[in-house]
Enzyme design. Structure first.
Site, PDB file in Angstrom:
ATOM      1  N   ARG A  78       0.855  -1.179   0.000  1.00 10.92           N
ATOM      2  CA  ARG A  78       0.000   0.000   0.000  1.00 10.92           C
ATOM      3  C   ARG A  78       0.897   1.237   0.000  1.00 10.92           C
ATOM      4  NH1 ARG A  78      -2.825   2.952   4.738  1.00 10.92           N
ATOM      5  NH2 ARG A  78      -3.676   4.615   3.446  1.00 10.92           N
ATOM      6  N   HIS A 122      -2.851  10.958   0.737  1.00 13.40           N
ATOM      7  CA  HIS A 122      -2.339  10.679   2.084  1.00 13.40           C
ATOM      8  C   HIS A 122      -1.696  11.977   2.571  1.00 13.40           C
ATOM      9  CE1 HIS A 122      -0.983   7.175   4.840  1.00 13.40           C
ATOM     10  NE2 HIS A 122      -0.688   8.286   5.477  1.00 13.40           N
ATOM     11  N   GLU A 167      -7.353   8.411   6.255  1.00 16.49           N
ATOM     12  CA  GLU A 167      -7.645   9.035   7.538  1.00 16.49           C
ATOM     13  C   GLU A 167      -8.210  10.471   7.454  1.00 16.49           C
ATOM     14  OE1 GLU A 167      -4.369   8.575  10.271  1.00 16.49           O
ATOM     15  OE2 GLU A 167      -4.526   6.403  10.195  1.00 16.49           O
ATOM     16  N   ASN A 288      -7.627   1.698   9.709  1.00 14.33           N
ATOM     17  CA  ASN A 288      -6.303   1.857  10.312  1.00 14.33           C
ATOM     18  C   ASN A 288      -6.520   1.822  11.813  1.00 14.33           C
ATOM     19  OD1 ASN A 288      -5.621   2.448   7.673  1.00 14.33           O
ATOM     20  ND2 ASN A 288      -4.866   4.519   8.084  1.00 14.33           N
ATOM     21  N   TYR A 290      -4.684   1.492  15.665  1.00 15.40           N
ATOM     22  CA  TYR A 290      -3.451   1.506  16.466  1.00 15.40           C
ATOM     23  C   TYR A 290      -3.721   1.264  17.948  1.00 15.40           C
ATOM     24  CZ  TYR A 290      -0.840   3.117  12.405  1.00 15.40           C
ATOM     25  OH  TYR A 290      -0.236   3.183  11.172  1.00 15.40           O
ATOM     26  N   GLU A 363      -3.833  -0.313   8.100  1.00 13.15           N
ATOM     27  CA  GLU A 363      -2.632   0.062   8.859  1.00 13.15           C
ATOM     28  C   GLU A 363      -2.747  -0.461  10.269  1.00 13.15           C
ATOM     29  OE1 GLU A 363      -1.494   4.232   9.188  1.00 13.15           O
ATOM     30  OE2 GLU A 363      -1.864   4.530   7.039  1.00 13.15           O
TER      31      GLU A 363
HETATM   32  C1  GAL Z   1      -1.375   6.956  10.557  1.00 15.81           C
HETATM   33  C2  GAL Z   1      -0.951   7.552   9.249  1.00 15.81           C
HETATM   34  C3  GAL Z   1       0.417   7.159   8.796  1.00 15.81           C
HETATM   35  C4  GAL Z   1       1.406   6.977   9.920  1.00 15.81           C
HETATM   36  C5  GAL Z   1       0.814   6.240  11.102  1.00 15.81           C
HETATM   37  C6  GAL Z   1       1.673   6.176  12.351  1.00 15.81           C
HETATM   38  O1  GAL Z   1      -2.222   7.843  11.213  1.00 15.81           O
HETATM   39  O2  GAL Z   1      -1.847   7.201   8.219  1.00 15.81           O
HETATM   40  O3  GAL Z   1       0.815   8.080   7.841  1.00 15.81           O
HETATM   41  O4  GAL Z   1       2.079   8.095  10.217  1.00 15.81           O
HETATM   42  O5  GAL Z   1      -0.390   6.784  11.483  1.00 15.81           O
HETATM   43  O6  GAL Z   1       1.509   7.295  13.133  1.00 15.81           O
END
Ligand code: GAL
Length: 456
Positions: A78, A122, A167, A288, A290, A363
Site C-alpha cells: 500500500r 495521504h 484518515e 487503520n 493503532y 494500517e
Molecule cells: C497513521 C498515518 C500514517 C502513519 C501512522 C503512524 O495515522 O496514516 O501516515 O504516520 O499513522 O503514526
C-alpha cells in the site's frame, strides 16, 4: 509454527507507506509544492526542524525497497500517490514525469508478484489548492475526483486496490481543528465542513475510479474503540461524543449515507444529495487501527488530558482523553492493547451489519526507537510481539464472524513521522537517514517466516 496466528487462506499480508513520508525528491521531475513542504518549512512545526525533503529517498530507491518486500514474500504494498507530482498545482496540466514514476513503481511491483494498493490522498495536498481554500472549499472535492480519473485511467489495469483517502479524521482534526499537522489551522469545531468536503471528495473519487475501470475501491479510515473513563453519566456522554467525532462522523456517512445525530447541521448544507454520493457502495472498507482511546468528562482527571497520538489536546473541549493505565506502551507512548483490534472489528460488524463490506486492516503498527546492534541486526522483539498479538486479535474477530481480508503493516520502512520527524520508527526495516542504509529488523524476518509458512 505455533507462534504464528491462524489466518484464513487468501488473507492478504502487506506493508504500507505514504508518499511524503518516504519518497523525498520533493523538487524533482516537476513535482509541485505540497502543504507538507510549506508546513515543514515553518519554524517550530516539526520536531528538530526535520522535513520530508529526502525522507527514505524511496523515489530513487523504490526498486530496492520492492526487492526487500519480495524477499519477505509480502502479498501487497500500500503506497500513496503524491497529488502534486501528478498535478503540480492540483488541477489542469498533468506532469507526465510524475505519473511515469508511479507507472514504473506499479510495474516493478507487478513483476515482483506484489499487488499494488494505491492511496490517492495521504495528506500531501498541492499547495495551490490550499491557497484556494484547501478542504474548507467544496472545489477541492471536485479536484480530487478529476485527479482520481487521471490516475485511474493510467494505473487501473494493474493497481488492485484503490483508496481515495487516508484518515479523513486526522486531516480534519489535526490539520484544521488543532493545527498539529499541515495546513496548521486551529479552527476547532469550525473545522467540521472539512470533514464533509473530504467525504464528498471520497465519494466523487470512488465514482471517478469506477468510471475509469477500477473495480476494487475502498477507503483507509482510522478507527479505535472509545472507552468511557468510568460508568458515570458524564464520562459516558463525553466518550459518546468523542466516538461520534472520531469514528461515526467518518464511517456513518460512507456506510449508511447519514451523519450521526447532531452533525448534519454543522455541515455546509443541504447535504442530502452529497450523502448519496458519499455512500456510493465500496468493495471493501479499510480500517487503520493503532490503540483505543479512554475518554472522560472535562476536568475529571487530576493529571489533565492525555496527549492523543503524541499530540497535546487543546483546552476547552467537551471531552477529555485520559492515559490508559495497566498496558505496556510503545516508545511513542501509545498503549498496546491487541484486544482493541478485535473490539473495533466486532463493533463495526455489529454497528453496520450488512452495510459493512469486507474489511481490511489498512494500517497497524508501533514505533520503537530501534538501533542497529553490534551484531548488525535490529532486535525489535516488542514489534514482533505487537504484530503477532494484533494479527491474533484479527483472527479472533474473523472467528466471531467479521469478514476481514487482510492486514497491512505500518510501515515497511522507518520514515518521516509527520510532526514527530524521524524520531518515531514504525518500520520493519530500519533506515539510517544519513546513509540511507536499510537493515531488515527481526520483525521483518518474523513476517518472512510467517508468510513462508502460509505459502510453503
Ligand atoms: C497513521 C498515518 C500514517 C502513519 C501512522 C503512524 O495515522 O496514516 O501516515 O504516520 O499513522 O503514526
Amino acid at each position: 509454527m505455533s507462534d504464528f496466528p491462524a489466518l484464513p487462506t487468501g488473507f492478504t499480508i502487506g506493508t504500507a507507506t505514504a508518499s511524503y513520508q518516504v519518497e523525498g525528491a520533493v523538487d524533482e521531475d516537476g513535482r509541485g509544492r505540497s502543504v507538507w513542504d510549506t508546513f515543514c518549512a515553518e519554524p517550530g512545526r516539526i520536531k528538530n526542524g526535520e522535513t520530508g525533503e529526502t525522507a527514505c529517498d524511496h523515489y530513487h530507491r523504490y526498486a530496492g525497497d520492492i526487492a526487500l518486500m519480495k524477499d519477505a514474500g509480502f502479498d501487497a504494498y500500500r503506497f500513496s500517490i503524491a497529488w502534486p507530482r501528478v498535478l503540480p498545482t492540483g488541477s489542469g496540466e498533468v506532469n507526465a514525469a510524475g505519473l511515469d514514476f508511479y507507472d514504473r513503481l506499479v510495474d516493478e511491483l507487478v513483476a515482483a508478484g506484489i499487488a499494488p494498493a494505491a492511496t490517492l490522498f495521504h495528506w500531501d495536498l498541492p499547495q495551490a489548492l490550499q491557497d484556494a481554500g484547501g478542504w474548507q472549499s467544496r472545489e477541492t472535492a471536485l479536484r480530487l475526483a478529476d485527479y482520481a480519473a487521471i490516475v485511474g485511467e493510467r494505473l487501473g489495469d494493474r493497481v488492485q486496490m484503490w483508496m481515495p483517502l487516508n484518515e479523513p479524521m486526522v486531516v480534519t482534526m489535526l490539520g484544521y481543528a488543532t493545527g498539529l499537522h499541515a495546513p496548521g489551522l486551529q479552527l476547532g469545531f469550525e473545522a467540521l465542513p472539512v470533514a464533509h468536503h473530504l467525504l464528498l471528495g471520497h465519494g466523487l473519487a470512488v465514482q471517478a475510479l469506477r468510471s475509469a475501470g477500477c473495480d476494487s475501491v475502498g477507503i483507509a479510515s482510522n478507527h479505535a474503540p472509545t472507552w468511557p473513563a468510568s460508568s458515570s453519566d458524564a464520562d459516558r456522554e463525553a466518550a459518546d461524543l468523542y466516538d461520534g467525532l472520531v469514528n461515526r462522523l467518518f464511517a456513518d456517512p460512507v456506510l449508511t449515507g447519514a451523519y450521526p445525530e447532531g452533525f448534519a447541521e454543522a455541515m455546509p448544507g443541504p447535504v442530502d444529495d452529497d450523502l448519496r454520493i458519499i455512500s456510493t457502495p465500496l468493495d471493501w472498507y479499510g480500517i487503520n487501527c493503532y490503540a483505543p482511546s479512554l475518554v472522560g468528562a472535562p476536568g475529571g482527571s487530576p493529571d489533565g488530558p492525555a496527549a492523543v497520538g503524541g499530540a497535546p489536546v487543546p483546552a476547552g473541549l467537551p471531552f477529555e482523553p485520559r492515559q490508559i493505565a495497566d498496558h505496556p506502551t510503545t516508545d511513542f507512548g501509545w498503549p498496546i492493547v491487541p484486544s482493541a483490534m478485535t473490539e473495533i472489528l466486532v463493533t463495526f460488524h455489529e454497528r453496520y451489519g450488512d452495510a459493512l463490506p469486507p474489511v481490511y486492516i489498512t494500517e497497524s503498527g508501533c514505533s520503537f526507537h530501534d538501533v542497529v546492534a553490534a551484531d548488525g541486526g535490529v532486535h525489535d522483539e516488542r514489534r514482533v510481539a505487537y504484530h503477532r498479538e494484533h494479527l491474533a486479535a484479527v483472527a479472533t474477530a474473523i472467528d466471531t464472524g467479521v469478514d476481514v481480508r487482510g492486514y497491512f503493516v505500518w510501515s515497511l520502512l522507518d520514515n518521516f513521522e509527520w510532526a514527530e520527524g524521524y524520531t518515531e520508527r514504525f518500520g520493519l526495516v530500519h533506515v539510517d537517514f544519513d546513509s540511507q542504509v536499510r537493515t531488515p529488523k527481526d520483525s521483518y524476518r518474523w513476517f518472512q517466516q510467517l508468510i513462508k509458512a502460509r505459502h510453503p
